[in-house]
Design an enzyme around this catalytic site. Structure first.
Site, short mmCIF file in Angstrom:
data_model
loop_
_atom_site.label_atom_id
_atom_site.label_comp_id
_atom_site.label_asym_id
_atom_site.label_seq_id
_atom_site.Cartn_x
_atom_site.Cartn_y
_atom_site.Cartn_z
N THR A 190 25.95 109.49 -17.96
CA THR A 190 26.92 110.03 -18.92
C THR A 190 26.39 110.04 -20.34
O THR A 190 26.65 110.97 -21.11
CB THR A 190 28.22 109.20 -18.86
OG1 THR A 190 28.81 109.36 -17.56
CG2 THR A 190 29.22 109.65 -19.91
N THR A 229 26.83 104.69 -15.91
CA THR A 229 27.51 103.41 -15.71
C THR A 229 28.01 103.20 -14.29
O THR A 229 28.40 102.08 -13.94
CB THR A 229 28.70 103.28 -16.68
OG1 THR A 229 29.62 104.34 -16.45
CG2 THR A 229 28.23 103.30 -18.13
N ASP A 230 27.99 104.24 -13.45
CA ASP A 230 28.45 104.06 -12.06
C ASP A 230 27.68 102.94 -11.36
O ASP A 230 28.26 102.21 -10.55
CB ASP A 230 28.27 105.36 -11.26
CG ASP A 230 29.35 106.38 -11.54
OD1 ASP A 230 30.35 106.02 -12.20
OD2 ASP A 230 29.19 107.54 -11.12
#
Length: 332
Positions: A16, A94-95
């Protein structure tokens, strides 16, 4: 920053923090290079830190692989061998940031810290947090107080240990927390302020991506064990994300005992905060019952961390007793 000039290496993996709008779909996709990311960070040049930039890959966090992480770990360790870099920053989605940080921490063999960061809001959104997180990560990587700390996560001006950090919200910029003990410290006025104790770290492991297939089975209400039985020939090791402190339905007990006689089976909690117990409950399917049947307690590791640790151990040919002993070091 005061003192001699510092050098920090930046490895960009996408995610992201590096996304822009795709005209074809209208959604955001990883597109920005590491140089593009650095160009968005106000005040970075004024820190006087020499940045060595590496475009490692550009993928969403969900598409990172063990091959990616093993190659990244090897690249970082090779760079640090020369002693010319004071710290490393990794930017990614960040997943999977928890898993990347834990994997890198397991395999980190140098004093220089590795700081993983990302963004919850992409650069097209109001209040994008990527530039601030990257700035703070560079500050942390260059700070001498973090030497010997392994791999850490810096998000929202907080410093978190790879062992304890969890992504606890899907969209909030304050998504990253350390529920077991809070953050190790914070970033303010271009300095790291430590308030917590770093957990003990085992000896570094070789970063291996191949050699083991590890399953992750999550227990749920009404589970009759029929699906669990199909894992028997599908993996070299299994992590069970159990209820609470390490409990499963009674219907799963015999199947788990049979699996544990053939492959290492690690008992974790699906809660993600707190340890698996070892001797409190005594019913069939309780933690003590399952341990007696051969399951290995995961201590305070999340199921995702336990899967990565079990993968590394099996890939390196570690025997069951040594696997159990290693997991014991993560009891706190």
């Amino acid at each position: 920053m005061a003192g001699a000039a510092r050098t920090v290496a930046i490895y960009s993996l996408g995610g992201t923090i590096a996304m822009t709008t795709d005209p074809a779909t209208g959604g955001v996709v990883p597109a920005l290079s590491a140089h593009d990311l650095l160009a968005t960070v106000p005040g970075l040049d004024a820190l006087g830190i020499d940045l060595r930039v590496h475009d490692f890959c550009r993928v969403p966090g969900a598409s990172l692989t063990l091959d990616n992480l093993a190659a990244l770990s090897e690249a970082i360790n090779a760079m640090l061998e020369g002693g010319e870099v004071d710290g490393v920053v990794v930017t990614q989605g960040t997943d999977t940031i928890e898993e990347t940080a834990f994997f890198l921490d397991l395999c980190h063999a140098h004093e220089a810290p590795v700081i993983v960061t990302g963004a919850m809001r992409n650069p097209t959104m109001a209040g994008s947090d990527g530039p601030g997180n990257l700035y703070a990560a560079v500050v942390a990587a260059a700070d001498r107080k973090l030497r010997g700390t392994g791999c850490l996560i810096v998000m929202g001006d907080e410093v978190h240990a790879a062992r304890h950090v969890r992504k606890s919200h899907t969209t909030s910029p304050a998504a990253f927390t350390s529920p077991g003990g809070g953050p190790l410290g914070s970033i303010a006025e271009d300095r790291v302020h430590l308030v917590g104790r770093l957990p003990d770290r085992p000896a570094p492991m070789r970063p291996l991506a191949q050699g083991a297939r590890i399953g992750l089975y999550t227990v749920s209400l009404g589970d009759d064990g029929a699906l669990l039985g199909r894992w028997a020939d599908a993996c070299d090791g299994l992590v069970v994300a159990a209820f609470g402190v390490g409990h499963v339905p009674q219907q799963l007990v015999d199947t788990l005992e049979q699996l544990a006689a053939r492959i290492p089976v690690v008992l974790a909690s699906r809660i993600g905060n707190g340890p698996v117990l070892t001797r409190t409950y005594g019913f069939a399917g309780s933690e003590s019952d399952l341990i007696k049947r051969g399951l290995i307690p995961a201590g305070s590791l999340s199921p995702y961390q336990a899967r990565l640790l079990l993968h590394q151990l099996i890939a390196q040919g570690t025997g069951r007793d040594a696997i159990a002993a290693t997991f014991t070091t993560f009891a706190n």
